[in-house]
Write an enzyme that holds these catalytic residues in place. Structure first.
Site, PDB file in Angstrom:
ATOM      1  N   THR A 318      13.163  40.124 -25.791  1.00  0.00           N
ATOM      2  CA  THR A 318      14.539  40.554 -25.513  1.00  0.00           C
ATOM      3  C   THR A 318      15.339  40.565 -26.809  1.00  0.00           C
ATOM      4  OG1 THR A 318      15.228  38.269 -25.215  1.00  0.00           O
ATOM      5  CG2 THR A 318      14.696  39.536 -23.214  1.00  0.00           C
ATOM      6  N   ASP A 319      16.460  41.269 -26.793  1.00  0.00           N
ATOM      7  CA  ASP A 319      17.453  41.029 -27.829  1.00  0.00           C
ATOM      8  C   ASP A 319      18.095  39.678 -27.478  1.00  0.00           C
ATOM      9  OD1 ASP A 319      19.167  41.087 -29.941  1.00  0.00           O
ATOM     10  OD2 ASP A 319      19.975  43.073 -29.529  1.00  0.00           O
ATOM     11  N   TRP A 320      18.784  39.091 -28.426  1.00  0.00           N
ATOM     12  CA  TRP A 320      19.211  37.696 -28.296  1.00  0.00           C
ATOM     13  C   TRP A 320      20.117  37.461 -27.087  1.00  0.00           C
ATOM     14  CZ3 TRP A 320      15.366  38.153 -30.873  1.00  0.00           C
ATOM     15  CH2 TRP A 320      14.834  37.176 -31.671  1.00  0.00           C
ATOM     16  N   PHE A 321      19.591  36.703 -26.147  1.00  0.00           N
ATOM     17  CA  PHE A 321      20.258  36.373 -24.879  1.00  0.00           C
ATOM     18  C   PHE A 321      20.429  37.605 -23.977  1.00  0.00           C
ATOM     19  CE2 PHE A 321      22.032  33.484 -28.164  1.00  0.00           C
ATOM     20  CZ  PHE A 321      21.532  32.275 -27.698  1.00  0.00           C
ATOM     21  N   GLY A 322      19.674  38.676 -24.248  1.00  0.00           N
ATOM     22  CA  GLY A 322      19.869  39.925 -23.511  1.00  0.00           C
ATOM     23  C   GLY A 322      19.316  39.891 -22.095  1.00  0.00           C
TER      24      GLY A 322
END
Ligand code: BGC
Length: 806
Positions: A318-322
């Site tokens: 994922t993108d960060w915390f996505g």
């Protein structure tokens, strides 16, 4: 009275106690949820080296035996299969999410890498190591200093990706990638979170500087070259942000409403080229949704298209915390959740318990993660020395930056001759900008300004201009304080611009040989740019440019404008004023030296625009559907979003271009629109000048085995040796579908050609690349009939055309 006093003290005491308590609770909560929650899962490093039957290995699980996964003579597939069979369900779920954000903000356990933004967590019992992930596209972003250590850990700030793409030079970009990979290897980083290959859909996307181009072929070939360069060192990449992440405004919730055709031909296409040409070890899904589904939860994107159609073999993170739903993410083929939170961990355990997340899907994601782990140098127990060759990389960055700078205008002024004293104007001449902000920023040791670059080359910097700058700087010193640490991530550096009096300018002009005015822009992650004072010049800039050019021309002296910018700005209204314009982009830490190399003629400029410079923003169709009042994310806002993840608004309250964005322009992005509709532009796609001239001769086109082969001779007819970027476009004649009038289908760059010499260049275009996406058939389709095959020096400067019947 006394009673009142006591009451007052009691209430104040209680309030202080409550504030401390809630502060303490918040800190505890943030720490336990987002930063460090991995107690009991430390990396095991004390396994012994054993020798059995003449073979020496690390006994990772300390069982005194050689397990198949410990045997590096075995294939990675067999080793992963073995280790997977030994893992408990708890261990498998544990590895699906990263170990939290602590190291990303510089807090690490002993042996960690401060500033690495994510990890693949270790599996203690089996001796599987921690894997480190670090940004990003312009070079590594780790903490440059560490508590209690004198040694520094600076990284090389390479040029921004947009500049690299302006070089159109695959071999050079491979070399930059190779240097980045070597630096990562030296600092113990296993995966670089880049390159970023989203399309420049609109000039004001705040992260365009991290992206390559408005064209998917250019974007794809540049991306593949850098991935191959990095990965040649046994260091992985994370190609991001997959996909259609073309605005920063409300990036966590924005829903992109886009046709399948535009997805296939434009937004997916660049990624497809990269995956097929370079197999990045990982891909990062984007924050946004596409047609209602988060990309990180989209089975159709992550499994059907990426894996089944394109053959992607790596893992998706994922993108960060996505994204929202961890179980849906893993099930869709998003194998790893980064940087990982305790919430996600608990949610995965629960989803597995209630059958929402199947064992098959857990095994699939775990084995993809383990495959990456086994590819890394960490599994070869290599010891990194934290001593990259920063000198060599500075040289590479200097050369690559000058290769990608674009000469937009030159009326008998460049390269310099008979110049000694140079008047540097505008604050940016003295405060060069190496790159953009956000995760694409780099912690470099220094940035060479234009002032330093020119001084290094032996020029005199005009005293009068320098003094005017010094006085201005002192008077506006607050605005010159560069944001530091975590604040720097979301705060672009924007010093107050100068103004010059007529007297000052008179003194400057009469004591110098030439003037250089630098205009700067700094933007980045977390916010889109604005039309006012950013795409358009500010009032101060307009005033400077008019006054300065007038003052220099009055004395028959020349003035050059250098653009130290990360994205497209307006140029039509002022470009007739200066004698030359050099688009220097943001050239990394050696920027000032690279510009100097071009001004002096040590390097003949050979960059060309990877996007169009339009006259008006509104000339882009996408401007009808792009945020006009972008909100910039702040650090506080980001932390708040983490603790209380924003929720989608009810349908009726959703705001256009924020909660959803319609890509009504379809495939007509950039030059595909301007060229089809014959709209005047300021500088066309693929445009760039050289100090010499090139003639295009003897184009030959032939077809063999489903491939179009093209050859053309490029002759240097000028006085300087130089390189030429040669662009090949195709045009379907009498098309029955609504398609762009022409599209870039191949390009190449010549070697350095001496005056009067020539080079014959060859390119191949697979015929299937002329197809369009047929939404009815849900497949690529090739229109039969005649095509023009054109070779040109820009999308508006075709030199030869041949017709072909297919
Ligand atoms: C960015 C990514 C980056 C990640 C880690 C995110 O905010 O969108 O591009 O790799 O942070 O820093």
């Amino acid at each position: 009275m006394k009673k009142k006093k006591i009451l007052f003290f009691k209430i104040t005491g209680l309030l202080i106690f409550l504030i401390l308590l809630s502060g303490g609770f918040s800190f505890w909560y943030v720490n336990k949820t987002f930063l460090t929650f991995e107690n009991g899962y430390d990396e095991q490093t004390n396994f012994s080296e054993l020798t059995k039957e003449g073979y020496t290995f690390f006994d990772r699980n300390n069982n005194g035996k050689l397990d198949q996964y410990e045997d590096d003579r075995e294939s990675i597939k067999a080793r992963v299969h073995d280790v997977l069979s030994q893992m408990t369900l708890e261990e498998k779920i544990h590895i699906l999410k990263g170990g939290g954000m602590a190291s990303g903000i510089g807090i690490t356990k002993p042996g960690g890498i401060p500033g690495a933004v994510g990890t693949i967590v270790p599996t203690t019992r089996l001796g599987i190591p921690t894997i480190y992930l670090s940004d990003g596209p312009a070079g590594l972003r780790i903490e440059p200093t560490r508590e209690g250590e004198d040694k520094t850990f600076y990284c090389t700030a390479f040029p921004i990706s947009t500049l690299l793409a302006s070089s159109w030079n695959k071999a050079m970009i491979y070399e930059v990638g190779d240097a980045m990979g070597k630096e990562a290897e030296a600092y113990g980083i296993d995966v670089i979170l880049g390159p970023a290959a989203n399309i420049h859909r609109h000039p004001l996307c705040g992260r365009n500087f991290e992206y390559f181009s408005e064209d998917p072929l250019l974007s794809g070939l540049m991306g593949a070259a850098i991935v191959n360069g990095i990965q040649s060192n046994g260091v992985g990449t994370s190609l991001k942000h997959f996909v259609a992440n073309n605005q920063e405004t409300n990036r966590l919730l924005n829903d992109v409403i886009v046709s399948d055709r535009a997805m296939r031909e434009i937004y997916l296409k660049g990624f497809e080229h990269i995956v097929k040409r370079s197999q990045p070890w990982t891909i990062m899904s984007s924050y946004n949704k596409v047609n209602g589904t988060y990309t990180s939860e989209s089975n159709s994107l992550l499994t059907d298209v990426l894996r089944d159609e394109w053959g992607f073999e790596g893992l998706v993170m994922t993108d960060w915390f996505g994204g929202k739903n961890p179980a849906a993410q893993i099930s869709a083929g998003n194998d790893l959740l980064e940087p990982g939170t305790n919430r996600q961990w608990k949610a995965l355990i629960k989803a597995a318990e209630i059958g929402e997340l199947s064992l098959n899907n857990i095994n699939r994601a775990t084995s993809r993660i383990l495959t990456l782990v086994f590819k890394t140098k960490k599994m070869q127990n290599y010891n990194y020395n934290s001593n990259p060759d920063l000198k060599k990389n500075a040289e590479i960055t200097r050369n690559s930056a000058s290769e990608g700078m674009v000469l937009l205008k030159n009326e008998d002024v460049l390269p310099f001759s008979d110049i000694n004293n140079i008047a540097l104007l505008g604050v940016t001449s003295y405060e060069f900008i190496a790159g953009g902000t956000g995760s694409g920023d780099v912690n470099e040791a220094y940035t060479i300004s234009l002032e330093e670059g020119l001084s290094n080359a032996g020029f005199d910097i005009n005293n009068m201009a320098q003094q005017a700058f010094d006085t201005h700087r002192i008077a506006t010193i607050e605005s010159f304080k560069r944001p530091e640490g975590i604040q720097a991530i979301f705060t672009p550096f924007k010093p107050t611009e100068m103004t010059y009096t007529t007297e000052q300018l008179h003194d400057i002009v009469t004591t110098s040989d030439i003037g250089i005015l630098t205009l700067g822009r700094n933007a980045g992650e977390g916010g889109d740019r604005l039309e006012k004072d950013d795409f358009l010049l500010t009032e101060a800039e307009q005033e400077m440019i008019y006054k300065i050019t007038e003052a220099f021309h009055k004395e028959n002296k020349k003035i050059i404008v250098v653009l130290n910018i990360g994205g497209v700005i307006e140029t039509t209204s002022w470009k007739n004023l200066p004698d030359a314009i050099l688009l220097a982009w943001q050239g990394g830490q050696e920027g000032g030296n690279s510009v100097t190399d071009i001004l002096t003629g040590k390097v003949n400029p050979s960059g060309k625009l990877p996007m169009t410079f339009p006259i008006n923003l509104s000339d882009h169709i996408s401007n009808d559907n792009f945020p006009k009042n972008p909100k910039i994310i702040t650090l506080e806002g980001m932390v708040k979003n983490l603790i209380f993840p924003p929720n989608e608004l009810p349908e009726a309250q959703k705001v256009r271009d924020e909660d959803y964005t319609h890509y009504d322009e379809g495939v007509f992005v950039g030059y595909r629109h301007f060229d089809t509709k014959n709209i005047d532009v300021s500088y066309p796609f693929g445009y760039g000048l050289s100090y010499t001239d090139f003639e295009y001769q003897a184009m030959e086109v032939s077809v063999k085995n489903d491939t179009i082969n093209i050859a053309v001779t490029i002759k240097n007819t000028g006085k300087f040796s130089g390189k030429e970027i040669v662009e090949f476009y195709t045009e379907k004649l009498n098309s029955e579908i609504n398609r762009p009038s022409q599209e870039l289908k191949a390009f190449t760059k010549t070697k350095l050609i001496e005056p009067d010499a020539m080079e014959r260049v060859f390119v191949k275009i697979p015929i299937k690349e002329l197809s369009y996406w047929d939404e009815k058939k849900n497949d690529w389709a090739l229109e039969k009939g005649s095509y023009n095959i054109k070779v040109g020096a820009s999308s508006r400067d075709m030199r030869q055309i041949e017709q072909l019947k297919l």
